[in-house]
Design a protein around this motif. Sequence first.
Motif, PDB file in Angstrom:
ATOM      1  N   ASP A  47      -5.587  24.621  24.199  1.00 38.47           N
ATOM      2  CA  ASP A  47      -6.759  25.282  23.607  1.00 38.47           C
ATOM      3  C   ASP A  47      -7.023  26.644  24.227  1.00 38.47           C
ATOM      4  OD1 ASP A  47      -7.178  23.102  21.958  1.00 38.47           O
ATOM      5  OD2 ASP A  47      -8.447  22.089  23.432  1.00 38.47           O
ATOM      6  N   SER A  48      -6.668  26.829  25.488  1.00 38.30           N
ATOM      7  CA  SER A  48      -6.914  28.105  26.168  1.00 38.30           C
ATOM      8  C   SER A  48      -5.646  28.958  26.265  1.00 38.30           C
ATOM      9  CB  SER A  48      -7.475  27.845  27.568  1.00 38.30           C
ATOM     10  OG  SER A  48      -6.508  27.174  28.365  1.00 38.30           O
ATOM     11  N   ALA A  49      -4.659  28.632  25.446  1.00 38.08           N
ATOM     12  CA  ALA A  49      -3.393  29.372  25.478  1.00 38.08           C
ATOM     13  C   ALA A  49      -3.617  30.831  25.108  1.00 38.08           C
ATOM     14  CB  ALA A  49      -2.390  28.730  24.520  1.00 38.08           C
ATOM     15  N   VAL A  50      -2.798  31.698  25.685  1.00 38.02           N
ATOM     16  CA  VAL A  50      -2.933  33.133  25.452  1.00 38.02           C
ATOM     17  C   VAL A  50      -1.619  33.707  24.929  1.00 38.02           C
ATOM     18  CG1 VAL A  50      -4.723  33.485  27.187  1.00 38.02           C
ATOM     19  CG2 VAL A  50      -2.343  33.666  27.838  1.00 38.02           C
ATOM     20  N   GLU A  51      -1.747  34.832  24.264  1.00 42.79           N
ATOM     21  CA  GLU A  51      -0.582  35.554  23.785  1.00 42.79           C
ATOM     22  C   GLU A  51      -0.226  36.606  24.827  1.00 42.79           C
ATOM     23  OE1 GLU A  51       0.244  38.358  20.021  1.00 42.79           O
ATOM     24  OE2 GLU A  51      -0.723  36.433  19.607  1.00 42.79           O
ATOM     25  N   LEU A  52       1.013  36.645  25.236  1.00 46.56           N
ATOM     26  CA  LEU A  52       1.450  37.597  26.247  1.00 46.56           C
ATOM     27  C   LEU A  52       2.134  38.775  25.562  1.00 46.56           C
ATOM     28  CD1 LEU A  52       2.815  35.034  28.836  1.00 46.56           C
ATOM     29  CD2 LEU A  52       0.637  36.249  28.896  1.00 46.56           C
ATOM     30  N   PRO A  53       1.582  39.975  25.729  1.00 43.21           N
ATOM     31  CA  PRO A  53       2.113  41.123  24.973  1.00 43.21           C
ATOM     32  C   PRO A  53       3.531  41.524  25.368  1.00 43.21           C
ATOM     33  CG  PRO A  53       0.480  41.841  26.572  1.00 43.21           C
ATOM     34  CD  PRO A  53       0.466  40.333  26.574  1.00 43.21           C
ATOM     35  N   TYR A  54       3.938  41.237  26.574  1.00 45.54           N
ATOM     36  CA  TYR A  54       5.272  41.664  26.991  1.00 45.54           C
ATOM     37  C   TYR A  54       6.370  40.740  26.501  1.00 45.54           C
ATOM     38  CZ  TYR A  54       3.804  38.618  30.854  1.00 45.54           C
ATOM     39  OH  TYR A  54       3.305  37.598  31.608  1.00 45.54           O
ATOM     40  N   LEU A  55       6.028  39.687  25.784  1.00 46.23           N
ATOM     41  CA  LEU A  55       7.048  38.795  25.234  1.00 46.23           C
ATOM     42  C   LEU A  55       7.309  39.048  23.757  1.00 46.23           C
ATOM     43  CD1 LEU A  55       6.122  35.472  27.025  1.00 46.23           C
ATOM     44  CD2 LEU A  55       7.942  37.056  27.551  1.00 46.23           C
TER      45      LEU A  55
END
Length: 100
Positions: free
Chosen positions: A49-57
């Motif tokens: 639920d608290s997952a984030v999107e990582l811009p460097y991937l």
Amino acid sequence: MHDAMQITLGILFLMLVFILTRYGITWRVKRAGKRIIDDLERLGAKTPDSAVELPYLKQQFFRIGMRDFRPTAMQSLVEAGIVGMTGNGKYYLKMKPLGF
């Protein structure tokens, strides 16, 4: 120096360079993995639920600079079960490995 000795020393030198580069790449992937885990902890991504999107991937079509080892490290972390990935491409920390 005899030709055979020169060839042997050349081959040994190339083997040494190959082995050292493999160790260097492994070290950089491990360091990138530690930084990814630190980023996920800092962002509080510990559940789906608290997952984030990582811009460097994200896939980049035009990249300038040195090689980025973070995608390789993330793939290894996901395969090892340390980091989870949601269906929409967000990441969360499943468990913190020992030694980090």
